[in-house]
Design an enzyme around this catalytic site. Structure first.
Site, PDB file in Angstrom:
ATOM      1  N   GLY B  54      32.079 -17.261  38.119  1.00 30.66           N
ATOM      2  CA  GLY B  54      31.520 -18.170  37.139  1.00 30.66           C
ATOM      3  C   GLY B  54      31.105 -19.476  37.786  1.00 30.66           C
ATOM      4  O   GLY B  54      31.579 -19.840  38.857  1.00 30.66           O
ATOM      5  N   SER B  55      30.220 -20.201  37.109  1.00 32.90           N
ATOM      6  CA  SER B  55      29.818 -21.524  37.593  1.00 32.90           C
ATOM      7  C   SER B  55      30.842 -22.563  37.138  1.00 32.90           C
ATOM      8  O   SER B  55      31.728 -22.280  36.342  1.00 32.90           O
ATOM      9  CB  SER B  55      28.430 -21.860  37.058  1.00 32.90           C
ATOM     10  N   GLY B  56      30.689 -23.775  37.659  1.00 31.08           N
ATOM     11  CA  GLY B  56      31.614 -24.846  37.308  1.00 31.08           C
ATOM     12  C   GLY B  56      32.663 -25.112  38.369  1.00 31.08           C
ATOM     13  O   GLY B  56      33.481 -26.016  38.217  1.00 31.08           O
ATOM     14  N   HIS B  57      32.651 -24.311  39.451  1.00 30.45           N
ATOM     15  CA  HIS B  57      33.634 -24.456  40.528  1.00 30.45           C
ATOM     16  C   HIS B  57      33.006 -25.027  41.803  1.00 30.45           C
ATOM     17  O   HIS B  57      33.593 -24.929  42.863  1.00 30.45           O
ATOM     18  CB  HIS B  57      34.259 -23.099  40.863  1.00 30.45           C
ATOM     19  N   ASP B 110      35.248 -10.363  36.246  1.00 31.08           N
ATOM     20  CA  ASP B 110      34.744 -10.073  37.592  1.00 31.08           C
ATOM     21  C   ASP B 110      35.136  -8.664  38.019  1.00 31.08           C
ATOM     22  O   ASP B 110      34.328  -7.937  38.606  1.00 31.08           O
ATOM     23  CB  ASP B 110      35.294 -11.096  38.591  1.00 31.08           C
ATOM     24  N   HIS B 219      40.670 -22.540  35.406  1.00 33.47           N
ATOM     25  CA  HIS B 219      39.927 -22.723  34.159  1.00 33.47           C
ATOM     26  C   HIS B 219      40.832 -23.372  33.119  1.00 33.47           C
ATOM     27  O   HIS B 219      40.581 -23.283  31.941  1.00 33.47           O
ATOM     28  CB  HIS B 219      39.415 -21.380  33.631  1.00 33.47           C
TER      29      HIS B 219
END
Lengths: 213, 334
Positions: B54-57, B110, B219
């Site tokens: 996922g994005s945001g990392h 994932d 998260h």
């Protein structure tokens, strides 16, 4: 004996997309309690993409399920994309070669969808997932059929069991997926996946019943 | 919510576009807008390295696409797995004819998307093998390691696998190196303030002022304890006391140490923490041979820190030191 003409049933997918889109805010709200709050948004995005790709639904049910499954797999990530994508693709495979869908064929179709989801996700009933709506729904369909109910009554039994299954997730503690992060904190709210699965099964039941000849 | 965005629903697209403009010397787009490849990938005769998440990392995951690291990355929505199609397209973008190693983190989405993508790749003759990172100690007990999540230890797994692939190793050797790296790696996070997904607009969990969540996930997954914030020294001791017995690490071990901010913590504070971490490791007779400190694997605007320790052997020491050039991690040959 009642059956659905598959070549004329592609519109079922349009009805599924409309139902998901209608409930978008509700599904996101449920998800927001123990997830990211994007379940409705993502589901509606995928189903509406498939619905507009399908256009006025001249395709048969198998081709429409395949289109929907491919769209969900390719367009929605997370867990829901692959799970619902697999659900519809496996149901489409089960329909291949058939001209009509009768109660036996529908049972095979539902079991194929369920098997695909169970194998991919690895969750068990009671883990607070979409399986908690799907497993009892398919079991109720089988039980009604074994008791001699006609196709429409089997679908009614499936839809009612899906709703009971969805509501039962309220008291469950999430064991897998995103909400499992919350442990005990996940108790007391519905599972968003079970809610969308129930909505899909109820819509599917109604859409098939309307097309019976 | 004060953020530097155009539209909360297009943050991933907008960020990827900027990334490709900024780093065109290292990375290149593919036909799939959610897949970025290393500019020089695929390299014929080399095992391809793929990851995704996922994005945001950021800089994870796309920031580790580069020479000696990752060949192609699948990019998901914020905190949400990339699609099976994106993983599959990343495999194709990394395929140099000797197979692909998909090195990713242990999350439900994932796992499913990778599984489907691997199945699809095998149908047209592309061999993909996987290593699933599970370095986050507080996410499950030691006897249930398969349930543990992957966190910043993934970077060291990519470093090991990427360096081994750059040496020209075969797929099974690349997989073995990446698996060994993650098996010898343990991590723990501490969260001090929650993060906000732009499209949601409010924090996805709460941490009361003056409190810290020990063992928090990437998260905002709940940790093992919520306690009053303590001095950095005590946080460092708590992190070591959790992580060290788990492998266990011991006297005489050579280590790589990675300390990452979670997005909103000043870099300065990472060094305040490191000072005590290093002191504690040295006092226990361990030697730090590789050090990575900075925002390596973040969680949007979460405040907090993660500590990752890797126990080295000769091979892992060599792989950690090998040259690498990526936005997130660069190593220059001494």
């Amino acid at each position: 004996m009642s059956a659905v003409v598959l070549a004329e049933a592609g519109g079922v997918v349009t009805e599924l997309a409309a139902a998901i889109s209608d409930k978008r805010a509700w599904l996101s709200e449920i998800d927001g309690a123990i997830g990211d709050g994007d379940h409705g948004i993502n589901m509606a995005k995928g189903f509406m993409q498939a619905s507009s790709a399908l256009g006025p639904a001249t395709e048969g049910l198998a081709a429409s399920f395949t289109l929907l499954g491919d769209t969900l797999l390719g367009g929605i990530g997370g867990s829901m994309g692959p799970l619902y994508g697999t659900f519809f693709l496996e149901m489409a495979n089960a329909l291949s070669g058939a001209a009509t869908l009768d109660v036996a064929g529908c049972g095979r179709m539902l079991h194929a969808g369920l098997a695909g989801v169970a194998e991919l996700g690895g969750a068990k009933p009671g883990d607070k997932t979409m399986l908690d709506a799907l497993v009892p729904a398919v079991a109720a369909f089988d039980a009604a059929r074994a008791a001699g109910a006609d196709f429409a009554a089997c679908l009614d039994a499936m839809a009612a069991a899906a709703e009971r299954g969805r509501d039962a997730t309220r008291e469950m503690v999430a064991k897998v997926g995103r909400a499992a992060r919350l442990g005990e904190r996940s108790r007391g709210v519905l599972d968003a996946g079970a809610a969308s699965c129930c909505l899909i099964l109820q819509t599917l039941a109604a859409a098939l019943k309307r097309r019976m000849t | 919510m004060n953020r530097i965005i155009n539209d909360p629903d297009s943050v991933v697209e907008d960020a990827v576009r900027g990334w490709l403009r900024a780093h065109a010397d290292m990375v290149a787009p593919t036909d799939n807008p959610r897949v970025i490849r290393r500019r020089r990938a695929p390299e014929p005769g080399r095992v391809g390295i793929v990851t995704g998440g996922g994005s945001g990392h950021e800089p994870a995951f796309l920031g580790y696409v580069g020479d000696g690291m990752v060949d192609a990355v699948a990019i998901g929505e914020i905190f949400s797995s990339p699609t099976a199609r994106s993983f599959h397209d990343a495999f194709a973008a990394a395929d140099g004819g000797r197979g692909v190693a998909c090195l990713y983190g242990n999350y439900a989405g994932d796992n499913m998307n990778v599984k489907m993508a691997v199945r699809q790749a095998s149908q047209h003759g592309l061999e993909v093998r996987t290593v699933v990172a599970n370095d986050d100690v507080p996410s499950a007990p030691a006897d249930d390691r398969a349930r543990r999540r992957g966190v910043a230890g993934e970077i060291l797994m990519w470093k090991a696998g990427g360096a081994r692939a750059a040496e020209g190793a075969a797929l099974e050797q690349v997989i073995a190196a990446a698996q060994k790296a993650i098996d010898q790696t343990r991590s723990i996070g501490i969260g001090l303030a929650p993060c906000t997904i732009p499209a949601v607009g409010k924090p996805n969990f709460t941490i009361a002022d003056g409190m810290m969540e020990v063992g928090i996930g990437h998260h905002g997954e709940p940790g093992i304890a919520v306690e009053p914030v303590r001095p950095a020294r005590a946080m460092a001791d708590l992190m070591l006391d959790t992580v060290l017995p788990d492998l266990p690490f011991g006297r005489g071990d050579d280590l790589a140490v990675l300390i990452s901010g979670l997005g909103a913590t000043p870099i300065m504070e990472l060094y305040i923490l490191y000072d005590r971490i290093a002191e504690g490791l040295e006092a226990r007779g361990m030697a730090i041979r590789h050090i990575f400190i900075g925002n390596y694997f973040t969680s949007l605007d979460m405040m907090g820190v993660t500590l990752t320790l890797l126990r080295l052997d000769g091979e892992l020491d060599r792989l950690m030191a090998a040259p690498a050039r990526s936005v997130g991690l660069t190593r220059i040959a001494p």
